[in-house]
Design an enzyme around this catalytic site. Structure first.
Site, PDB file in Angstrom:
ATOM      1  N   GLY A  32       0.821  -1.220   0.000  1.00 46.72           N
ATOM      2  CA  GLY A  32       0.000   0.000   0.000  1.00 46.72           C
ATOM      3  C   GLY A  32       0.839   1.248   0.000  1.00 46.72           C
ATOM      4  O   GLY A  32       2.043   1.189  -0.261  1.00 46.72           O
ATOM      5  N   ASN A  33       0.211   2.369   0.268  1.00 46.61           N
ATOM      6  CA  ASN A  33       0.963   3.631   0.359  1.00 46.61           C
ATOM      7  C   ASN A  33       0.364   4.481   1.469  1.00 46.61           C
ATOM      8  O   ASN A  33      -0.666   4.126   2.042  1.00 46.61           O
ATOM      9  CB  ASN A  33       0.964   4.352  -0.990  1.00 46.61           C
ATOM     10  CG  ASN A  33      -0.420   4.721  -1.432  1.00 46.61           C
ATOM     11  OD1 ASN A  33      -1.059   5.583  -0.842  1.00 46.61           O
ATOM     12  ND2 ASN A  33      -0.912   4.037  -2.453  1.00 46.61           N
ATOM     13  N   ARG A  34       1.000   5.618   1.755  1.00 40.87           N
ATOM     14  CA  ARG A  34       0.636   6.388   2.939  1.00 40.87           C
ATOM     15  C   ARG A  34      -0.478   7.403   2.708  1.00 40.87           C
ATOM     16  O   ARG A  34      -0.767   8.205   3.591  1.00 40.87           O
ATOM     17  CB  ARG A  34       1.879   7.106   3.477  1.00 40.87           C
ATOM     18  CG  ARG A  34       2.850   6.169   4.156  1.00 40.87           C
ATOM     19  CD  ARG A  34       4.117   6.900   4.553  1.00 40.87           C
ATOM     20  NE  ARG A  34       3.840   8.115   5.308  1.00 40.87           N
ATOM     21  CZ  ARG A  34       4.666   9.147   5.380  1.00 40.87           C
ATOM     22  NH1 ARG A  34       5.808   9.123   4.737  1.00 40.87           N
ATOM     23  NH2 ARG A  34       4.341  10.195   6.091  1.00 40.87           N
ATOM     24  N   SER A  35      -1.102   7.403   1.542  1.00 42.66           N
ATOM     25  CA  SER A  35      -2.139   8.407   1.299  1.00 42.66           C
ATOM     26  C   SER A  35      -3.342   8.192   2.230  1.00 42.66           C
ATOM     27  O   SER A  35      -3.878   7.084   2.320  1.00 42.66           O
ATOM     28  CB  SER A  35      -2.596   8.324  -0.162  1.00 42.66           C
ATOM     29  OG  SER A  35      -3.616   9.259  -0.364  1.00 42.66           O
TER      30      SER A  35
END
Ligand code: CTP
Length: 417
Positions: A219-222
């Site tokens: 995933g990513n931190r958005s």
């Protein structure tokens, strides 16, 4: 622009009415306040007078120095005959926070103070945002009163579930977010009053998650904050807003539609479905560029391995694909996380390669901006030039981005709607 009459009753949430006024006036609305006497134990009239720029009324027996006029109206030469002139000038009457006692009086038709008299005399839409202790909200009497008000076409902005004013108390009864109350008001003021009425806006928000196995993902931190702020700002301007939300855990607004997705492929499917019917696409989601080629159907076991290789394959560039499908009159705005001195140059190349009208460059070099933060600092790149938006809260940045869209429309002589 609307004239919003705000009724404030006694409760700890009265301070949130200040925030509601701040949002309403920032969106161009004109606000006057009626308080109950009890509410003044929580927030004084001076605070409301200062931020509305108009006198605050509490009693039927006091003169209104503004003679019933809202801040955008000239003060009449003569005192109005009725002390209820204010409610006649209002486009809507919002009672926030509304206590259990005031709700009960509204249901029974009591008119024992200026606020309840104004509610009884109001021919404009009435919006009630309750706030109280969990037990009081759940009580059959309160629920029956609320039902009665709904039957009479009063708009109820339901309270939220969360921690309440008393220590360790949790439950429903917390005043809805000021932005939610404002959008409820904006939804029912006369059509055509707001600049983006009739415009259909599609926003993507959050970050996609690409499954590795049944329980793990890349995933990513958005956080989705920027996308949600854009949606909120567009709805406040009157737009009909749909958000494709990728893993976003943030409060939602009754006036905005949400489609929840997980992975890049799900986001792509939803975006392809929604895109043809939008006038403006704000592609704020962080979409994974790669996804696991062969996600395991169960949970991967360690099985004594010393390393685990993960093979990723590219996803579709959704924004570029939609840009290839665009029809006349559609505006496309992309977002890119960049840093370093050549960020704007890189952004300009992306603007061209993805066929966009604007690209918002998110500076990810600072620790206190972007991603999970509530503030942001961006540069908006269009064919006409660059516009730097200094660090501000995400709602303010969202409004700057929407202003840039308005500028694009003017440049292309496009009218919203
Ligand atoms: N985007 C998309 N589909 C993808 C990747 C990105 O629609 N598979 C969109 C994002 O929503 C955003 C913009 O494209 O609006 C970001 O573009 P870009 O900077 O090219 O994405 P990155 O993959 O982060 O760029 P880079 O290749 O520089 O890492």
């Amino acid at each position: 622009m609307a004239r919003i009459l705000l009724g404030v009753t006694g409760g700890i949430a009265a301070y949130k009415a200040l925030d509601l006024i701040r949002l309403a006036t920032a969106a161009g609305h004109s606000v006057r306040v009626i308080q109950t006497e009890n509410s003044q134990r929580f927030v004084g009239a001076a605070s409301f007078a200062a931020i509305t720029g108009a006198p605050v009324l509490t009693s039927e027996w006091e003169r209104d120095p503004a003679r019933g006029a809202f801040p955008d109206q000239p003060t009449p030469e003569h005192d109005p005959i009725s002390h209820l002139e204010l409610v006649r000038n209002a486009d809507c009457f919002v009672i926030a926070p509304a206590s259990a006692n005031t709700i009960s009086k509204l249901a029974s038709g009591a008119a024992d103070n200026l606020l309840t008299s104004a509610a009884l005399a109001a021919s404009c839409p009435l919006i009630v945002a309750p706030a109280m202790n969990h037990q009081m909200w759940q009580h059959a009497a309160t629920q029956a009163n609320i039902e009665l008000l709904r039957e009479r076409s009063v708009t109820i902005v339901d309270p939220e579930v969360g921690s309440l004013a008393s220590r360790n108390e949790w439950g429903s009864g917390r005043l809805a977010q000021p932005a939610t109350i404002l959008s409820a008001a904006e939804q029912i003021v006369p059509a055509g009053a707001r600049p983006w009425d009739g415009r259909r806006v599609l926003v993507t928000a959050g970050g996609t998650r690409e499954p590795i196995d049944a329980v793990r993902f890349v995933g990513n931190r958005s956080s989705g904050r920027m996308g949600f702020a854009l949606a909120e700002a567009a709805a406040a301007r009157g737009a009909d807003v749909t958000v494709i939300a990728a893993n976003v855990d943030l409060p939602r607004h009754a006036q905005i539609s949400y489609i929840d997705v997980g992975s890049a492929a799900q986001l792509e499917e939803a975006a392809r479905e929604q895109f043809p019917s939008c006038d403006l696409l704000l592609m704020a989601a962080a979409v994974a560029d790669f996804t696991a080629s062969e996600p395991a159907s169960g949970k991967l076991k360690k099985d004594g391995r010393s390393e685990l290789e993960l093979t990723l394959s590219p996803t579709t560039d959704v924004l570029a694909a939609l840009s290839g499908l665009r029809s006349d009159g559609q505006t496309l705005v992309g977002f890119a996380a960049e840093h370093g001195p050549d960020a704007v140059e890189v952004g300009r190349r992306k603007l061209a390669s993805k066929g966009l009208d604007a690209l918002v460059i998110n500076d990810v070099s600072g620790a206190d901006i972007g991603f999970e933060s509530s503030s942001n600092e961006v540069t908006i790149v269009t064919a006409g030039g660059d516009r730097h938006v200094p660090k501000a809260d995400k709602l303010a940045v969202a409004n700057e981005i929407l202003d840039a869209v308005d500028e694009l429309d003017r440049a292309q002589a496009r009218v919203p709607g």
